[in-house]
Design an enzyme around this catalytic site. Structure first.
Site, PDB file in Angstrom:
ATOM      1  N   GLU A 162     -19.670  -5.306  10.287  1.00  0.00           N
ATOM      2  CA  GLU A 162     -20.741  -4.171  11.210  1.00  0.00           C
ATOM      3  C   GLU A 162     -21.821  -5.250  11.927  1.00  0.00           C
ATOM      4  O   GLU A 162     -22.154  -4.926  13.053  1.00  0.00           O
ATOM      5  CB  GLU A 162     -21.297  -3.422  10.179  1.00  0.00           C
ATOM      6  CG  GLU A 162     -20.189  -2.354   9.835  1.00  0.00           C
ATOM      7  CD  GLU A 162     -19.485  -2.569   8.661  1.00  0.00           C
ATOM      8  OE1 GLU A 162     -19.553  -3.684   8.118  1.00  0.00           O
ATOM      9  OE2 GLU A 162     -18.729  -1.860   8.381  1.00  0.00           O
ATOM     10  N   ARG A 181     -25.375  -1.643   7.409  1.00  0.00           N
ATOM     11  CA  ARG A 181     -24.911  -3.023   7.124  1.00  0.00           C
ATOM     12  C   ARG A 181     -25.521  -3.619   8.397  1.00  0.00           C
ATOM     13  O   ARG A 181     -25.664  -4.966   8.236  1.00  0.00           O
ATOM     14  CB  ARG A 181     -23.310  -3.083   7.291  1.00  0.00           C
ATOM     15  CG  ARG A 181     -23.011  -3.094   5.963  1.00  0.00           C
ATOM     16  CD  ARG A 181     -23.124  -4.367   5.135  1.00  0.00           C
ATOM     17  NE  ARG A 181     -22.732  -4.156   3.710  1.00  0.00           N
ATOM     18  CZ  ARG A 181     -21.415  -4.284   3.315  1.00  0.00           C
ATOM     19  NH1 ARG A 181     -20.552  -4.640   4.079  1.00  0.00           N
ATOM     20  NH2 ARG A 181     -21.328  -4.158   1.875  1.00  0.00           N
ATOM     21  N   LYS A 214       0.742  -1.198  -0.165  1.00  0.00           N
ATOM     22  CA  LYS A 214       0.093   0.092   0.009  1.00  0.00           C
ATOM     23  C   LYS A 214       1.023   1.242   0.092  1.00  0.00           C
ATOM     24  O   LYS A 214       1.827   1.220   0.768  1.00  0.00           O
ATOM     25  CB  LYS A 214      -0.903   0.143   1.221  1.00  0.00           C
ATOM     26  CG  LYS A 214      -2.130   0.623   1.064  1.00  0.00           C
ATOM     27  CD  LYS A 214      -3.140   0.372   2.060  1.00  0.00           C
ATOM     28  CE  LYS A 214      -4.405   1.082   2.148  1.00  0.00           C
ATOM     29  NZ  LYS A 214      -5.399   0.715   3.097  1.00  0.00           N
TER      30      LYS A 214
HETATM   31  C1  LIG Z   1     -19.043  -1.964   4.736  1.00  0.00           C
HETATM   32  C2  LIG Z   1     -17.783  -0.842   4.902  1.00  0.00           C
HETATM   33  N1  LIG Z   1     -17.253  -0.784   6.046  1.00  0.00           N
HETATM   34  C3  LIG Z   1     -16.297  -0.063   6.088  1.00  0.00           C
HETATM   35  C4  LIG Z   1     -15.786   0.505   5.190  1.00  0.00           C
HETATM   36  C5  LIG Z   1     -14.491   1.485   5.273  1.00  0.00           C
HETATM   37  N2  LIG Z   1     -13.413   1.195   4.602  1.00  0.00           N
HETATM   38  C6  LIG Z   1     -13.003   1.413   3.346  1.00  0.00           C
HETATM   39  S1  LIG Z   1     -11.676   0.862   2.692  1.00  0.00           S
HETATM   40  C7  LIG Z   1     -11.566  -0.060   4.111  1.00  0.00           C
HETATM   41  C8  LIG Z   1     -10.305  -1.303   4.189  1.00  0.00           C
HETATM   42  C9  LIG Z   1     -10.198  -1.880   2.951  1.00  0.00           C
HETATM   43  O1  LIG Z   1      -9.114  -2.512   3.172  1.00  0.00           O
HETATM   44  P1  LIG Z   1      -8.785  -3.334   2.031  1.00  0.00           P
HETATM   45  O2  LIG Z   1      -9.851  -4.084   1.433  1.00  0.00           O
HETATM   46  O3  LIG Z   1      -7.744  -4.385   2.289  1.00  0.00           O
HETATM   47  O4  LIG Z   1      -8.236  -2.428   0.907  1.00  0.00           O
HETATM   48  P2  LIG Z   1      -6.952  -1.721   0.647  1.00  0.00           P
HETATM   49  O5  LIG Z   1      -7.473  -0.241   1.242  1.00  0.00           O
HETATM   50  O6  LIG Z   1      -6.071  -2.230   1.594  1.00  0.00           O
HETATM   51  O7  LIG Z   1      -6.442  -1.481  -0.499  1.00  0.00           O
HETATM   52  C10 LIG Z   1     -12.637   0.173   5.070  1.00  0.00           C
HETATM   53  C11 LIG Z   1     -12.589  -0.357   6.339  1.00  0.00           C
HETATM   54  C12 LIG Z   1     -16.312   0.585   3.889  1.00  0.00           C
HETATM   55  N3  LIG Z   1     -16.078   1.152   2.758  1.00  0.00           N
HETATM   56  N4  LIG Z   1     -17.508  -0.322   3.750  1.00  0.00           N
HETATM   57 MG   LIG Z   2      -5.666  -4.242   2.226  1.00  0.00          MG
END
Ligand SMILES: Cc1ncc(C[n+]2csc(CCOP(=O)(O)OP(=O)(O)O)c2C)c(N)n1
Ligand SMILES: [Mg+2]
Ligand SMILES: CC(=O)[C@@H](O)[C@H](O)COP(=O)(O)O
Length: 630
Positions: free
Chosen positions: A367, A395, A280
């Site tokens: 959630e 959610r 990242k």
């Molecule tokens: C239902 C929901 N909960 C929380 C979030 C907040 N959120 C956005 S990106 C993220 C982390 C995603 O991690 P990953 O899938 O590993 O993607 P990366 O950012 O590492 O590429 C979160 C928790 C969301 N977008 N949707």
């Molecule tokens: Mg990730």
């Protein structure tokens, strides 16, 4: 090459890996520069540059379906599909959306914003493809964080069972927003070290071959040892056991590995999971070094130094105020346990976590689970504090209904980012929670007018033991009001008159109070005496005050930065009707019946007419009606 000249991804087909390396560098430079001015999800996007380029070279979008889970990492996809020239408007009013958007491009085949939906949508597309006897690839890209979402696991279960052709790309950078959590994360961790296992397995097999053939017993024992090692180390078996062909882990920044495995995956019948390891923030040192989530989503920054250009916080950011007040109360009340679904940084729970590590739980992007963990805690006379964004609370609706409200459990829900959030747009506006909370029996829903009332509301919620209680608060900073030294409790269901008046009354709460007060001042100059009420309890209503206002036929304007349908204004209308005030003059101002796109909060409020000018006009109309009737 000139990224602005890209119209669609077909140009990639003729490029060599060396040229693709150059392209990746140009894309990184472009993102770092553009997002230094606009802000956005820089870390996630820098991590998927080579992966996105490889996918668009390997597949024929949009015939082949590329889906982006959460979608915050789709900027490279947008550049490759002819939208580089729109990045100056990223996440701005009427500008480029920060998530996939069908109206922007046919290459955006699935709109995201909320996590963990890509696999389910991909399954739907695969079923349709097969029913229509089409030949295309369905390729969802899901992060290691999003994979912790319950929907993703439901989808894995179904996809593995149906055995439809699909290539799931697991983008594993060991990070959610903050470092990823959970047993699944540990499984992936073992996978990431699978290279060691490969060595162990090879060594083991070489060793086994040296054992003289002294009957099958030793060999079979050794074989079982090898298998148990396999299960111990190569948790790719986790996916294989679910019916996937597991490939990887591979280096998600290495084109040779990417193309070799993508092309191999294309030939495999049934669902494939290609495990791709990425970094990242890759290519921008401040983002690469980020271990807490600072560079997941940012405001504008100084490219050369990585210093953020955001305004100095003059008032405690709401999330910090609430979480730090809970932390202060937790020192005296051992019942308090904080729960966050993967948003420890956004909910500013770092302080609470450092002081009470045994009472802080980040459950991952889960959630539904978070809400019912809170409910379980409450059954044991603990005081759970569920810190959750309004939009993500959606959610957990069934858990709110059956596990929390129906059992009337003492859960304190801090609904953060309540109201318009701005740049994240349609998928993140926190405007539905009032409508889906106020109709739940036993539920208390409140919103403070400023951070001083906010701290007292947190205290009220923690001490409230008559069932579930919600305090909603906005994204961003408070008003910078003086803070009382000691915490008080606020009587449940009581409103506060902020300004007296006799010609009309404005009932509102939270962020729209300053606008209401400003409007009342303007109306005074027009000869209208307007009462302004801090309707800080959305449920229960202050029925005594309502009867008093309706009893003198006072025209009422309700204002809420939330959807009108089923909102606070609806509750006032229902009350008036149910209590026989059939001639009440009630007008409502709020979010209209459509989704609100991205832009600054002020631009969005103006777009929907939640302005001082409009309040003045509405009161004029209401008061004139009263005068005509009188
Ligand atoms: C239902 C929901 N909960 C929380 C979030 C907040 N959120 C956005 S990106 C993220 C982390 C995603 O991690 P990953 O899938 O590993 O993607 P990366 O950012 O590492 O590429 C979160 C928790 C969301 N977008 N949707
Ligand atoms: Mg990730
Ligand atoms: C993509 C996503 O869902 C999160 O990154 C979200 O954008 C965070 O919102 P805040 O910036 O309000 O914490």
């Amino acid at each position: 090459m000139d990224l602005l000249s890209i119209k669609d991804p077909t140009f990639l087909k003729g490029l060599s890996n060396e040229q693709l390396e150059e392209l990746a560098q140009e894309v990184r430079n472009f993102l770092i520069e553009k997002l230094s001015a606009t802000g956005g999800h820089i870390g996630p996007n820098l991590g998927v540059v080579e992966l996105t380029i490889a996918l668009h070279k390997s597949f024929d979008s949009p015939t082949d379906k590329l889906l982006w889970d959460v979608g915050h990492q789709s900027y490279v996809h947008k550049i490759l599909t002819g939208r580089a020239d729109q990045f100056d408007s990223l996440r701005q009013y009427k500008g480029l959306c920060g998530f996939p958007k069908m109206i922007e491009s046919p290459h955006d085949v699935w709109e995201t914003g909320h996590s963990s939906t890509s696999l389910s949508a991909a399954m739907g597309m695969a079923i349709a493809r097969d029913l229509k006897k089409e030949k295309s690839h369905v390729v969802p890209v899901i992060g290691d964080g999003a994979l912790t979402g319950g929907m993703a696991l439901e989808a894995l279960n179904h996809i593995g069972h149906e055995q439809k052709n699909m290539i799931v790309i697991l983008n594993d950078n060991e990070m959610s927003i903050a470092p990823n959590v959970g047993a699944l994360h540990n499984v992936l961790g073992r996978l990431r070290t699978a290279g060691k296992y490969q060595w162990v397995k090879d060594e083991l097999e070489a060793f086994l071959k040296k054992i003289p053939a002294v009957g099958g017993k030793i060999a079979s024992t050794a074989e079982r040892l090898k298998d148990s090692l396999k299960y111990l180390f190569v948790s790719g078996m986790f996916f294989e056991e679910l019916g996937f062909t597991y490939l990887g882990p591979i280096d998600g920044h290495n084109y040779d590995e990417l193309f070799e495995n993508i092309n191999y995956a294309k030939k495999i019948e049934g669902p494939v999971l290609l495990h791709v390891i990425t970094k990242k923030g890759k290519g921008y040192e401040p983002a690469e070094k980020d271990t807490v989530g600072t560079w997941h989503g940012t405001g504008p920054y100084k490219m050369e130094t990585g210093d953020f250009l955001k305004p100095v916080i003059t008032a405690p950011a709401w999330s910090k105020l609430v979480s730090e007040t809970v932390r202060e109360l937790a020192r005296e009340d051992e019942r308090i346990v904080a729960i966050t679904p993967a948003m420890p940084v956004g909910s500013k729970l770092e302080g609470f976590a450092s002081e009470f590590p045994e009472r802080m739980y980040d459950v991952g992007i889960a959630e539904q689970h978070a809400a019912t963990v809170a409910a379980g805690l409450a059954t044991q006379n603990m005081k759970p504090f569920l810190a959750i964004y309004s939009t993500f609370l959606q959610r957990a609706y069934d858990q709110l209904v059956h596990d929390i409200a129906r059992q009337n459990l003492n859960v304190f829900i801090g609904v953060d980012r309540a109201g318009l959030v701005g740049a994240d747009g349609e998928t993140h506006q926190g405007v539905f929670d009032i409508a889906f909370l106020r109709h739940l029996p036993n539920m208390v829903v409140m919103m403070p007018k400023d951070e001083n009332e906010g701290q007292h509301m947190v205290n009220t919620a923690v001490k409230y033991d008559d069932g579930p209680i919600v305090m909603r608060f906005p994204r961003g900073n408070g008003l910078g009001v003086p803070m009382d030294e000691s915490l008080k409790t606020i009587p449940i269901g009581t409103w506060e008159v902020l300004k007296e008046g006799r010609d009309a009354a404005i009932l509102t709460f939270g962020t729209t109070i300053p606008m209401a007060m400003e409007s009342a001042m303007l109306l005074e100059k027009q000869g209208y005496s307007v009462k302004v009420v801090n309707a800080r309890f959305i449920k229960p209503l202050d029925e005594a005050m309502l009867v008093e206002l309706l009893g003198v036929n006072m025209p009422i304007l309700t204002i809420e930065e939330a959807v009108l349908q089923g909102g606070f204004g609806s509750a006032v209308l229902e009350f008036a009707h149910d209590h026989g005030f059939h001639h009440a003059k009630i007008d409502r101002m709020g979010i209209p019946d459509h989704f609100i796109e991205h832009g600054s909060v002020n631009e969005l409020l103006k777009e929907i007419g939640m302005t001082t000018e409009n309040v003045v006009e509405r009161i004029n109309l209401l008061a004139e009606k009263k005068q005509k009737r009188a």
